[in-house]
Write a protein that holds these residues in place. Structure first.
Motif, PDB file in Angstrom:
ATOM      1  N   VAL A 149      15.877  35.586  37.548  1.00 14.19           N
ATOM      2  CA  VAL A 149      16.566  34.691  36.795  1.00 14.19           C
ATOM      3  C   VAL A 149      17.419  33.812  37.838  1.00 14.19           C
ATOM      4  O   VAL A 149      18.336  34.556  38.430  1.00 14.19           O
ATOM      5  CB  VAL A 149      17.489  35.433  35.852  1.00 14.19           C
ATOM      6  CG1 VAL A 149      17.887  34.403  34.817  1.00 14.19           C
ATOM      7  CG2 VAL A 149      16.611  36.478  34.825  1.00 14.19           C
ATOM      8  N   VAL A 150      17.143  32.564  37.738  1.00 11.79           N
ATOM      9  CA  VAL A 150      17.985  31.642  38.634  1.00 11.79           C
ATOM     10  C   VAL A 150      18.750  30.880  37.660  1.00 11.79           C
ATOM     11  O   VAL A 150      18.491  30.047  36.648  1.00 11.79           O
ATOM     12  CB  VAL A 150      16.914  30.645  39.268  1.00 11.79           C
ATOM     13  CG1 VAL A 150      17.871  29.790  40.046  1.00 11.79           C
ATOM     14  CG2 VAL A 150      15.932  31.161  40.210  1.00 11.79           C
ATOM     15  N   GLY A 151      20.069  31.048  37.974  1.00 11.50           N
ATOM     16  CA  GLY A 151      20.952  30.236  37.097  1.00 11.50           C
ATOM     17  C   GLY A 151      21.163  28.891  37.738  1.00 11.50           C
ATOM     18  O   GLY A 151      21.495  28.765  38.873  1.00 11.50           O
ATOM     19  N   MET A 152      20.807  27.860  37.030  1.00 13.20           N
ATOM     20  CA  MET A 152      20.875  26.483  37.438  1.00 13.20           C
ATOM     21  C   MET A 152      22.184  25.963  37.383  1.00 13.20           C
ATOM     22  O   MET A 152      22.556  25.396  36.392  1.00 13.20           O
ATOM     23  CB  MET A 152      19.757  25.621  36.447  1.00 13.20           C
ATOM     24  CG  MET A 152      18.362  26.147  36.391  1.00 13.20           C
ATOM     25  SD  MET A 152      17.495  26.377  37.978  1.00 13.20           S
ATOM     26  CE  MET A 152      17.866  24.964  38.654  1.00 13.20           C
ATOM     27  N   ARG A 153      22.517  26.074  38.646  1.00 14.14           N
ATOM     28  CA  ARG A 153      23.826  25.248  38.944  1.00 14.14           C
ATOM     29  C   ARG A 153      24.089  24.963  40.601  1.00 14.14           C
ATOM     30  O   ARG A 153      22.833  25.150  41.115  1.00 14.14           O
ATOM     31  CB  ARG A 153      25.038  26.126  38.651  1.00 14.14           C
ATOM     32  CG  ARG A 153      24.967  27.616  39.571  1.00 14.14           C
ATOM     33  CD  ARG A 153      26.141  28.402  38.902  1.00 14.14           C
ATOM     34  NE  ARG A 153      26.284  29.767  39.554  1.00 14.14           N
ATOM     35  CZ  ARG A 153      26.846  30.695  39.056  1.00 14.14           C
ATOM     36  NH1 ARG A 153      27.300  30.682  38.079  1.00 14.14           N
ATOM     37  NH2 ARG A 153      26.830  31.783  40.034  1.00 14.14           N
ATOM     38  N   LEU A 154      24.814  24.301  40.996  1.00 15.86           N
ATOM     39  CA  LEU A 154      24.876  23.753  42.335  1.00 15.86           C
ATOM     40  C   LEU A 154      24.855  24.889  43.021  1.00 15.86           C
ATOM     41  O   LEU A 154      25.434  25.809  43.139  1.00 15.86           O
ATOM     42  CB  LEU A 154      26.170  23.068  42.500  1.00 15.86           C
ATOM     43  CG  LEU A 154      26.223  22.315  43.825  1.00 15.86           C
ATOM     44  CD1 LEU A 154      25.362  21.178  44.190  1.00 15.86           C
ATOM     45  CD2 LEU A 154      27.888  21.633  44.275  1.00 15.86           C
ATOM     46  N   GLY A 155      23.858  24.983  44.049  1.00 15.63           N
ATOM     47  CA  GLY A 155      23.477  25.858  45.235  1.00 15.63           C
ATOM     48  C   GLY A 155      22.355  26.781  44.895  1.00 15.63           C
ATOM     49  O   GLY A 155      22.144  27.698  45.645  1.00 15.63           O
ATOM     50  N   CYS A 156      21.736  26.731  43.757  1.00 16.08           N
ATOM     51  CA  CYS A 156      20.707  27.357  43.030  1.00 16.08           C
ATOM     52  C   CYS A 156      19.569  27.678  43.955  1.00 16.08           C
ATOM     53  O   CYS A 156      18.822  28.550  44.086  1.00 16.08           O
ATOM     54  CB  CYS A 156      20.425  27.164  41.702  1.00 16.08           C
ATOM     55  SG  CYS A 156      19.616  25.574  41.469  1.00 16.08           S
ATOM     56  N   ILE A 157      18.951  26.363  44.602  1.00 15.83           N
ATOM     57  CA  ILE A 157      17.857  26.460  45.467  1.00 15.83           C
ATOM     58  C   ILE A 157      17.979  27.505  46.561  1.00 15.83           C
ATOM     59  O   ILE A 157      17.101  28.322  46.717  1.00 15.83           O
ATOM     60  CB  ILE A 157      17.728  25.055  45.985  1.00 15.83           C
ATOM     61  CG1 ILE A 157      17.386  24.015  45.018  1.00 15.83           C
ATOM     62  CG2 ILE A 157      16.497  25.106  46.884  1.00 15.83           C
ATOM     63  CD1 ILE A 157      17.179  22.653  45.193  1.00 15.83           C
ATOM     64  N   ASN A 158      19.147  27.344  47.262  1.00 18.82           N
ATOM     65  CA  ASN A 158      19.375  28.244  48.306  1.00 18.82           C
ATOM     66  C   ASN A 158      19.512  29.967  47.899  1.00 18.82           C
ATOM     67  O   ASN A 158      18.843  30.773  48.452  1.00 18.82           O
ATOM     68  CB  ASN A 158      20.674  28.087  49.133  1.00 18.82           C
ATOM     69  CG  ASN A 158      20.843  29.072  50.277  1.00 18.82           C
ATOM     70  OD1 ASN A 158      20.084  29.179  51.226  1.00 18.82           O
ATOM     71  ND2 ASN A 158      22.138  29.760  50.189  1.00 18.82           N
ATOM     72  N   HIS A 159      20.108  30.063  46.921  1.00 13.58           N
ATOM     73  CA  HIS A 159      20.247  31.388  46.360  1.00 13.58           C
ATOM     74  C   HIS A 159      18.933  31.676  45.634  1.00 13.58           C
ATOM     75  O   HIS A 159      18.475  32.971  45.894  1.00 13.58           O
ATOM     76  CB  HIS A 159      21.288  31.375  44.999  1.00 13.58           C
ATOM     77  CG  HIS A 159      22.693  31.105  45.477  1.00 13.58           C
ATOM     78  ND1 HIS A 159      23.566  30.591  44.528  1.00 13.58           N
ATOM     79  CD2 HIS A 159      23.043  31.015  46.688  1.00 13.58           C
ATOM     80  CE1 HIS A 159      24.720  30.559  45.319  1.00 13.58           C
ATOM     81  NE2 HIS A 159      24.586  30.971  46.482  1.00 13.58           N
ATOM     82  N   ALA A 160      18.069  31.162  45.053  1.00  5.62           N
ATOM     83  CA  ALA A 160      16.694  31.420  44.551  1.00  5.62           C
ATOM     84  C   ALA A 160      15.763  31.830  45.722  1.00  5.62           C
ATOM     85  O   ALA A 160      15.031  32.657  45.584  1.00  5.62           O
ATOM     86  CB  ALA A 160      16.320  30.327  43.833  1.00  5.62           C
TER      87      ALA A 160
END
Length: 243
Positions: A149-160
């Motif tokens: 589950v990817v929480g769509m917020r600033l920084g999410c691309i790197n976290h994903a």
């Protein structure tokens, strides 16, 4: 009779919608004609209910409400911790040891009670359980595919991308990912989703299983309508791919 299915739901962080998506998956599996059960093996944060004399965790209660077969509390959540903090810290304060083997045994019991068992992790993918193990080790011990589950917020691309890499590096199958729009004001949300979709498909063959809109209040039934259960079920029924 086909073997029961199971999956492990993890996230890019805490408070990004793992429980909402887990409940939506339970609703989706039920709509596909499968009996369902849910586990929250480690839950940090509990309150005492004087009516039934039990300690409750909000996420675990939501999973119970969404599942068709409600597991005994000690099977659904073998480790219920009181303070809402990192589980290994709370466990040490409460004088408890978090171990993988009891969770694996509870998972075996859950598989005997339903066609599909959804296991929700705690926090992100690498939250420590003790000084040597983390929730990634739990997913490996269970040996089931993972939904991110990817929480769509600033920084999410790197976290994903980092989380997906960690999942696959453990030899686990990344069955797919869900974009959960937790920040309704996020700029370029669609572009972020498309970037993650391209990279996860190219690097890991992990499909986008759905985009859950910002829901206030959250609704598992509505979220379930945004999930591609056909693709997920096809992946879960495939033999586990070698890393």
């Amino acid at each position: 009779m086909s073997s029961p299915l199971s999956l492990f739901v993890t996230g890019t962080d805490t408070e990004i919608g793992k429980t909402l998506v887990s409940c939506a998956l339970l609703r989706g599996f039920a709509a596909a004609g499968l009996s369902t059960a849910a586990m929250k093996p480690i839950a940090a944060g509990a309150s005492f209910n004087a009516e039934d004399g039990l300690w409750h965790n909000e996420d675990a209660d939501q999973l119970d409400a969404a599942a068709g077969a409600v597991l005994p509390p000690e099977v659904r959540t073998p480790y219920l911790l009181k303070a809402p903090a990192a589980p290994h810290i709370v466990a040490a304060q409460e004088g408890r040891t978090l171990a993988l083997a009891p969770i694996v045994e509870c998972h075996r019991e859950a598989l005997r009670r339903a066609d599909v068992v959804v296991v929700e992790g705690v926090g992100g993918f690498r939250v420590p359980i003790d000084r040597e193990h983390d929730t990634a080790d739990l997913a490996v011990a269970l040996g089931v595919p993972v939904v991110l589950v990817v929480g769509m917020r600033l920084g999410c691309i790197n976290h994903a991308l980092l989380t997906a890499e960690a999942i696959v590096s453990r030899g686990l199958t990344l069955a797919g990912w869900v974009a959960n729009r937790i920040d309704p004001a996020m700029r370029f949300a669609d572009e972020n989703i498309e970037t993650i979709r391209e990279w996860l498909d190219r690097e890991h063959g992990a499909p986008l299983l759905g985009i859950v809109p910002h829901l206030a209040p959250p609704s598992a039934d509505i979220a379930a309508k945004h999930l591609d259960m056909t693709t997920l079920l096809r992946t879960l029924r495939e033999p586990i791919r070698a890393s």
